[in-house]
Design a protein around this motif. Structure first.
Motif, short mmCIF file in Angstrom:
data_model
loop_
_atom_site.label_atom_id
_atom_site.label_comp_id
_atom_site.label_asym_id
_atom_site.label_seq_id
_atom_site.Cartn_x
_atom_site.Cartn_y
_atom_site.Cartn_z
N MET A 1 4.02 -4.52 8.59
CA MET A 1 4.83 -5.10 7.52
C MET A 1 5.36 -6.48 7.92
SD MET A 1 4.78 -3.10 4.89
CE MET A 1 3.06 -2.86 5.36
N LEU A 2 5.77 -6.62 9.18
CA LEU A 2 6.26 -7.91 9.67
C LEU A 2 5.14 -8.94 9.71
CD1 LEU A 2 8.61 -9.55 10.81
CD2 LEU A 2 7.99 -8.73 13.09
N ALA A 3 3.96 -8.51 10.13
CA ALA A 3 2.81 -9.42 10.18
C ALA A 3 2.46 -9.91 8.77
CB ALA A 3 1.61 -8.72 10.82
N ASN A 4 2.52 -9.02 7.79
CA ASN A 4 2.24 -9.43 6.41
C ASN A 4 3.29 -10.38 5.91
OD1 ASN A 4 3.03 -8.65 3.33
ND2 ASN A 4 0.81 -8.72 3.59
N PHE A 5 4.54 -10.15 6.27
CA PHE A 5 5.64 -11.01 5.82
C PHE A 5 5.52 -12.41 6.40
CE2 PHE A 5 9.95 -12.71 6.40
CZ PHE A 5 10.38 -12.71 5.08
N GLU A 6 5.07 -12.52 7.64
CA GLU A 6 4.97 -13.81 8.31
C GLU A 6 3.69 -14.55 7.99
OE1 GLU A 6 5.46 -12.68 12.37
OE2 GLU A 6 7.67 -12.74 12.28
N SER A 7 2.66 -13.84 7.48
CA SER A 7 1.37 -14.49 7.24
C SER A 7 1.42 -15.46 6.07
CB SER A 7 0.30 -13.43 6.97
OG SER A 7 0.54 -12.77 5.75
N GLY A 8 2.17 -15.11 5.03
CA GLY A 8 2.26 -15.99 3.86
C GLY A 8 1.11 -15.84 2.89
N LYS A 9 0.07 -15.09 3.26
CA LYS A 9 -1.09 -14.88 2.39
C LYS A 9 -1.07 -13.44 1.89
CE LYS A 9 -3.98 -18.24 4.83
NZ LYS A 9 -5.23 -18.45 5.58
N ARG A 10 -1.18 -13.28 0.58
CA ARG A 10 -1.12 -11.97 -0.05
C ARG A 10 0.08 -11.18 0.44
NH1 ARG A 10 -4.21 -8.17 0.47
NH2 ARG A 10 -4.06 -7.36 -1.64
N LYS A 11 1.21 -11.85 0.51
CA LYS A 11 2.44 -11.19 0.94
C LYS A 11 2.82 -10.11 -0.07
CE LYS A 11 5.61 -13.91 2.46
NZ LYS A 11 6.74 -14.87 2.51
N TYR A 12 3.11 -8.92 0.44
CA TYR A 12 3.47 -7.82 -0.45
C TYR A 12 4.76 -8.16 -1.20
CZ TYR A 12 0.24 -5.18 2.52
OH TYR A 12 -0.87 -4.76 3.21
N HIS A 13 4.77 -7.83 -2.49
CA HIS A 13 5.98 -8.12 -3.25
C HIS A 13 6.95 -6.93 -3.15
CE1 HIS A 13 4.13 -6.11 -6.95
NE2 HIS A 13 5.33 -5.57 -6.90
N PRO B 1 0.83 -1.21 0.00
CA PRO B 1 0.00 0.00 0.00
C PRO B 1 0.86 1.25 0.00
CG PRO B 1 0.02 -1.03 2.17
CD PRO B 1 0.68 -1.99 1.24
N ASP B 2 0.43 2.21 -0.78
CA ASP B 2 1.16 3.48 -0.85
C ASP B 2 0.60 4.46 0.17
OD1 ASP B 2 3.02 5.27 -1.66
OD2 ASP B 2 2.00 5.83 -3.52
N THR B 3 0.52 4.01 1.42
CA THR B 3 -0.02 4.80 2.52
C THR B 3 0.94 4.71 3.71
OG1 THR B 3 -1.28 2.95 3.42
CG2 THR B 3 -2.38 4.32 1.76
N ASP B 4 0.55 5.35 4.81
CA ASP B 4 1.38 5.31 6.01
C ASP B 4 1.50 3.90 6.58
OD1 ASP B 4 1.83 7.98 5.81
OD2 ASP B 4 0.24 8.57 7.21
N GLU B 5 0.58 3.02 6.19
CA GLU B 5 0.65 1.63 6.67
C GLU B 5 1.96 0.97 6.25
OE1 GLU B 5 -1.65 -2.63 5.94
OE2 GLU B 5 -2.70 -0.75 5.51
N ALA B 6 2.47 1.38 5.09
CA ALA B 6 3.73 0.79 4.60
C ALA B 6 4.92 1.18 5.46
CB ALA B 6 3.97 1.23 3.15
N ASP B 7 4.76 2.20 6.30
CA ASP B 7 5.83 2.62 7.19
C ASP B 7 5.69 2.05 8.59
OD1 ASP B 7 7.01 4.17 5.19
OD2 ASP B 7 5.70 5.87 5.64
N ASN B 8 4.66 1.22 8.79
CA ASN B 8 4.44 0.61 10.09
C ASN B 8 5.17 -0.73 10.15
OD1 ASN B 8 3.35 -0.85 12.32
ND2 ASN B 8 1.53 0.47 12.29
N PRO B 9 6.27 -0.83 10.91
CA PRO B 9 7.06 -2.08 10.91
C PRO B 9 6.29 -3.28 11.43
CG PRO B 9 7.80 -0.57 12.64
CD PRO B 9 6.84 0.20 11.80
N GLU B 10 5.36 -3.09 12.37
CA GLU B 10 4.60 -4.21 12.92
C GLU B 10 3.68 -4.81 11.86
OE1 GLU B 10 2.62 -2.85 16.39
OE2 GLU B 10 4.47 -2.59 17.57
#
Length: 302
Positions: free
Chosen positions: A72-84, A61-70
């Motif tokens: 981003m880490l949750a998305n990386f560990e989920s394995g579903k719709r992982k941001y490329h 996302p091109d929003t402030d959410e992309a700057d939230n490390p928590e």
């Protein structure tokens, strides 16, 4: 059977994408290595075409959410719709690479290792201004007892001839240029790395994407056409925190690069500019610039 990693050149990758032999719907990580070189060789449309095959469903996302490390880490560990993620490695940053970055990268972060677009600070740059016939000084330089492996960069026409001359002088030399097949290229590199060959005589093809460890000295027997290529070539030494020496032979035919080469040497903390180059008329201003002369005070007698 599927695969986890694809390493490809742009043209062949487009072939398998258009044949549907490969789909990128689950791809989460794209690396463009030697991006400046690919664009310089005319592959920018191909790179753009490949990036357009990337799925839009998992864009960051091109929003402030992309700057939230928590998050981003949750998305990386989920394995579903992982941001490329898209990563670009480049030694120089020409406008075409910047344009590509702005078009396809979100929340762009730039990491500099050393100085972008400049020679490594651990590489001592030495230049010799001479005529074409005086390049035989190469032998005297090699006799100073530099430890192998040594890389000598030449133009295509001089590659095999120079290697044969070095062989006659008692050196173990091999060649690397675009006129050789893949097996021959790999054989030459393996001989150099194994120590059975001391000197690699190569065209600028060896200055991109080839890693040969512990190269202390490189010789530009023929100067590169521009300073960007020059930076790539001398980057073959002085790696991993080690020091290195880059020796360059210049002739009057290389005058178009005198100014920028002089600037690159002056900016190096371990190099000193050859007085003949520093005072050369073609090294005083950038090619294509218009010089304006100051009007001297004039006295008009009527």
């Amino acid at each position: 059977m599927g695969c986890e990693i694809v390493i490809a050149t742009p043209g062949r990758l487009i072939d398998v994408l258009e044949n549907c032999s490969l789909v990128l719907s689950r791809c989460t990580y794209v690396i463009l290595d030697e991006a400046d070189r690919m664009i310089d060789m005319g592959f920018e449309p191909d790179v753009q075409k490949i990036l357009e095959h990337m799925p839009v469903s998992n864009q960051k996302p091109d929003t402030d959410e992309a700057d939230n490390p928590e998050k981003m880490l949750a998305n990386f560990e989920s394995g579903k719709r992982k941001y490329h993620q898209t990563v670009v490695f480049t030694a120089t940053m020409p406008p075409a690479v910047e344009r590509l970055d702005r078009s396809y990268l979100r929340r762009l972060a730039v990491v500099y290792i050393g100085s972008s677009g400049k020679p490594h600070e651990c590489v001592e740059q030495k230049v010799f201004l001479m005529s074409e016939s005086e390049k035989k000084k190469l032998l005297a330089i090699l006799e100073q007892g530099f430890d192998p492996p040594i890389i000598i960069f030449v133009s295509q026409k001089d590659c095999d001839a120079l290697a044969k001359s070095l062989e006659k002088m008692g050196y173990n030399a091999c060649t690397l240029h675009s006129g050789k097949g893949q097996e021959q290229l790999e054989f030459a590199l393996s001989n150099l790395k194994a120590g059975s060959k001391d000197i690699l005589v190569a065209t600028d093809v060896a200055g991109h994407g080839i890693d040969i460890q512990d190269v202390f000295i490189i010789v530009n027997y023929d100067m590169a056409k521009n300073t960007e290529d020059y930076i790539h070539l001398i980057g073959c030494t002085g790696r991993a925190g080690k020091s290195g020496v880059a020796i360059t032979f210049l002739t009057k035919e290389d005058s178009a690069v005198f100014y920028e080469l002089k600037q690159a040497i002056l900016e190096s903390p371990v190099s000193s500019c050859l007085p003949k180059l520093a005072s050369h008329p073609d090294a005083q201003h950038k090619p294509g610039t218009i010089l304006t002369k100051k009007h001297q005070e004039e006295t008009i007698f009527a």
